[in-house]
Design an enzyme around this catalytic site. Structure first.
Site, PDB file in Angstrom:
ATOM      1  CB  CYS A   2      24.184 -19.409   0.534  1.00  0.00           C
ATOM      2  SG  CYS A   2      23.461 -19.811   2.097  1.00  0.00           S
ATOM      3  CE  LYS A 495      31.144 -39.902  -0.736  1.00  0.00           C
ATOM      4  NZ  LYS A 495      32.258 -39.394  -0.015  1.00  0.00           N
TER       5      LYS A 495
HETATM    6  C1  AGP Z   1      32.052 -35.720   1.225  1.00  0.00           C
HETATM    7  O1  AGP Z   1      31.327 -36.600   0.395  1.00  0.00           O
HETATM    8  C2  AGP Z   1      31.197 -34.630   1.780  1.00  0.00           C
HETATM    9  N1  AGP Z   1      30.486 -33.930   0.805  1.00  0.00           N
HETATM   10  C3  AGP Z   1      31.936 -33.734   2.765  1.00  0.00           C
HETATM   11  O2  AGP Z   1      32.313 -34.536   3.852  1.00  0.00           O
HETATM   12  C4  AGP Z   1      33.213 -33.015   2.231  1.00  0.00           C
HETATM   13  O3  AGP Z   1      34.231 -33.946   1.998  1.00  0.00           O
HETATM   14  C5  AGP Z   1      33.680 -32.033   3.315  1.00  0.00           C
HETATM   15  O4  AGP Z   1      32.651 -31.067   3.516  1.00  0.00           O
HETATM   16  C6  AGP Z   1      34.989 -31.320   2.969  1.00  0.00           C
HETATM   17  O5  AGP Z   1      34.821 -30.589   1.803  1.00  0.00           O
HETATM   18  P1  AGP Z   1      36.154 -30.035   1.051  1.00  0.00           P
HETATM   19  O6  AGP Z   1      36.937 -31.216   0.612  1.00  0.00           O
HETATM   20  O7  AGP Z   1      35.638 -29.229  -0.089  1.00  0.00           O
HETATM   21  O8  AGP Z   1      36.917 -29.208   2.061  1.00  0.00           O
END
Ligand code: AGP
Length: 618
Positions: A2, A495
């Site tokens: 959040c 994606k």
């Molecule tokens: C990727 O498109 C997603 N939004 C999600 O899997 C993201 O890569 C994952 O939450 C890890 O986030 P971070 O790289 O900020 O640790």
């Protein structure tokens, strides 16, 4: 997960609160709210089950006059995404209001205790429990005669009983000159102004308001008045606030004419890759150089195993990193989901170093996994995009991506920058061991072409847009590749599913015949990543197997071979590069394909349902 903000000062609170929430909306956008206080007119609260834009329209003069306030934009963990569960939450019949980011694991037992003490709950959230708990501690400590110090002590007493994570901003009805912030496991940063102070979940809301910042650390609590800040540590007592200057990279992000942040960030990749390379090529020694690994060359040379960990797209980068390190540096690599690593407790020796790969630097699973590995004595390194983020601060060292803020929930430029950094690290470790000067120089010259090759690859956008129109109604997709492009297939599938809500799976191409090919029919498109290279013929035969079963095929290839054009329904040509750099190039059309299909399906590309950009809860 959040976004929370707070303001205290000479100006009205709402301008910062609303701007700050807009900039934090990528962290969660199920609901939003603000609470302000103007002298002792009581706390005024408004909240909506929707976006910050709706909240802004709901703010009236009652709210707008306050010069002390807090705000929140939510990604629901406990309780539905509705107005009742929206923050801020009131405690003790309105004696205080708070906004919370995190998860309180023992909230149910605390809630029962408070209900037995007569507290009435209106929401299903764990955060409302914290609000009433603080009120209860205040009543215990001070009765009806309350002083500001009682508020501080009540917060300290309450958070001492919490298990889980929190970032909190709290205001009290009777004190319009006190804002309290407290942190354990969820990020909080204070912006230091002139007769005004700001609090936010990260630095992006502070841009344009101040460039002096104080990062709160875990177990720290800040007493914030408009002209001073006191920081108390749970165990160490009063600590001097460490005032730093906001990084110039924390720019005020805006769309710059693009319809969505995701598209802007896809098109920024030639520049973001340039930034990742900048200053890190050592031509004289045909290797790479890093300023922040914080290990001597001898220590790095003695590394016998590398453990790469991350989540989501960052885990896919780790998988590519495994191929890179083992191919170029001949160092054994383990890849672990961060959420598994923390509890799996794999056997490791002291010659293993651990890289946490993370765009945001705030992912709770990755932070927890790195803490666990650090506790076991491993040198931990972060490959991270957000300067000063929790993981960047806690790791023993690391490498920044310098990709600039990535706002779109679907990670794009961070992915290709992570791969660029991992390629340079593989070159570096390779040159510590067996890679010759010539081999190193060849790798460098290939890497230097990347920005231009990515620029060229973006030229497929129109073709991809046309392909997207024909597959937008599909319910299932398969993504297939081998070796370096197996993780690329996984990333392409992620994606698509996260922004278009189409079910998609990535596989090593050879795996199709071990089950998944049963899924193939005329309604299930397969995306094959089939560039020239050692496994080209093998992938081609897998493509034929799918085609023979009537499955539509979209082929990404760097060499328009008549076999491919005959078999595939669509061929997207991508530029040629070394096989270990192909994931960077091949991921561009996959990013664009998911973007265009999501648009056609009317999905919210930048803020897909159920997701948030930074997953700061386990
Ligand atoms: C990727 O498109 C997603 N939004 C999600 O899997 C993201 O890569 C994952 O939450 C890890 O986030 P971070 O790289 O900020 O640790």
């Amino acid at each position: 997960m959040c976004g929370i903000v707070g303001y205290i000062g000479d100006n009205k609170a709402c301008p910062f609160l609303v701007t700050g929430l807009q900039r934090l909306e990528y962290r969660g956008y199920d609901s939003a709210g603000v609470a302000t206080l103007q002298q002792s007119n009581g706390i005024r609260l408004t909240k909506v089950s929707g976006r910050v834009a709706e909240l802004e329209s709901a703010i009236d003069d009652r709210i707008g006059q306050g010069s002390l306030g807090i705000g929140h934009t939510r990604w629901a963990t406990h309780g539905a995404a509705n107005q009742v569960n929206a923050h801020p939450h009131s405690g003790g019949a309105g004696i205080l209001s708070l906004a919370h980011n995190g998860v309180i694991e023992n909230y149910e037992s605390l809630k029962l205790e408070l209900q037995n003490n007569g507290y009435q709950f209106v929401s299903e959230t764990d955060s409302e429990v914290v609000a009433h708990l603080i009120a209860d501690c205040l009543k215990e400590a001070a009765g009806d005669e309350i002083a500001p110090q009682d508020c501080v002590e009540a917060v300290q007493a309450a958070i001492a009983r919490l298990r889980g994570t929190y970032g909190l901003v709290i205001i009290f009805r009777d004190f319009d000159d006190l804002l309290i912030a407290a942190r354990c496991g969820s990020p909080l940063v204070i912006g230091v102004g002139k007769n005004e102070q700001f609090v936010a979940s990260d630095t992006s809301p502070l841009v344009g308001f101040t460039d002096k910042i104080v990062y709160l650390a875990d177990h720290q609590l800040a007493l914030i008045r408009k002209d001073n800040i006191q920081v108390l540590h749970r165990d160490e007592g009063r600590v001097r606030p460490d005032i730093q200057t906001l990084s110039s990279e924390t720019v005020d992000v805006n769309l710059e004419g693009y319809p969505h942040y995701m598209l802007k960030e896809i098109y920024e990749q030639p520049q973001s890759i340039t930034n990742a390379l900048r200053g890190r090529i050592d031509y004289d020694n045909a290797t790479a150089k890093f300023g922040g690994l914080n290990l001597t060359t001898q220590q790095l040379r003695s590394v016998k195993r590398i453990l790469l960990t991350g989540c989501g797209t960052s885990w896919h980068s780790a998988l590519v990193g495994e191929y890179l390190m083992e191919e170029l540096a001949r160092i054994p690599v383990e890849v672990e989901y961060a959420s598994e690593l923390r509890y799996r407790n794999p056997p490791t020796d002291h010659e293993t170093i651990v890289f946490g790969i993370t765009q945001s630097g705030e992912t709770a699973d990755t932070l927890a996994a790195l803490r666990e590995m650090k506790r076991k004595g491993h040198h931990t390194l972060a490959i991270c995009n957000v300067i000063g983020s929790s993981i960047a601060q806690e790791a023993d060292g690391g490498v920044y991506l310098h990709a600039g803020p990535e706002v779109g929930v679907a990670s794009t430029k961070a992915f290709t920058s992570q791969l660029t950094v991992l390629s340079m690290l593989a070159l570096y470790f390779g040159r510590l061991h067996h890679l010759s000067f010539e081999a190193g120089s060849r790798i460098i010259s290939e890497m230097e072409k990347l920005p231009e090759l990515v620029e060229q690859t973006l030229g497929c956008h129109e073709q991809v847009r046309e392909i997207a129109t024909r597959y937008q109604e599909s319910d299932n997709f398969l993504y297939l590749g081998r070796r370096f492009n197996f993780p690329t297939a996984l990333e392409g599938a992620l994606k698509l599913k996260e922004i278009s809500y189409i079910h998609a799976e990535g596989y090593p191409a050879a795996e199709m015949k071990h089950g998944p090919i049963a899924l193939v029919d005329e309604n299930t498109p397969s995306v094959f990543i089939v560039p020239q290279g050692t496994v080209y013929e093998k992938v081609l035969s897998n493509l034929q197997e799918v085609k023979a079963r009537g499955g539509p095929v979209i082929a990404l290839t760097d060499h328009v071979d008549p076999q491919v054009t005959k078999l595939a329904d669509d061929v997207i040509q991508i530029p040629q590069t070394q096989d270990f750099l192909q994931p960077i190039i091949a991921s561009i059309p996959l990013q664009l394909l998911s973007y265009e299909i999501a648009l056609l399906r009317g999905c919210d590309v930048d803020k897909p349902r159920n997701l948030a950009k930074s997953v700061t809860v386990e």
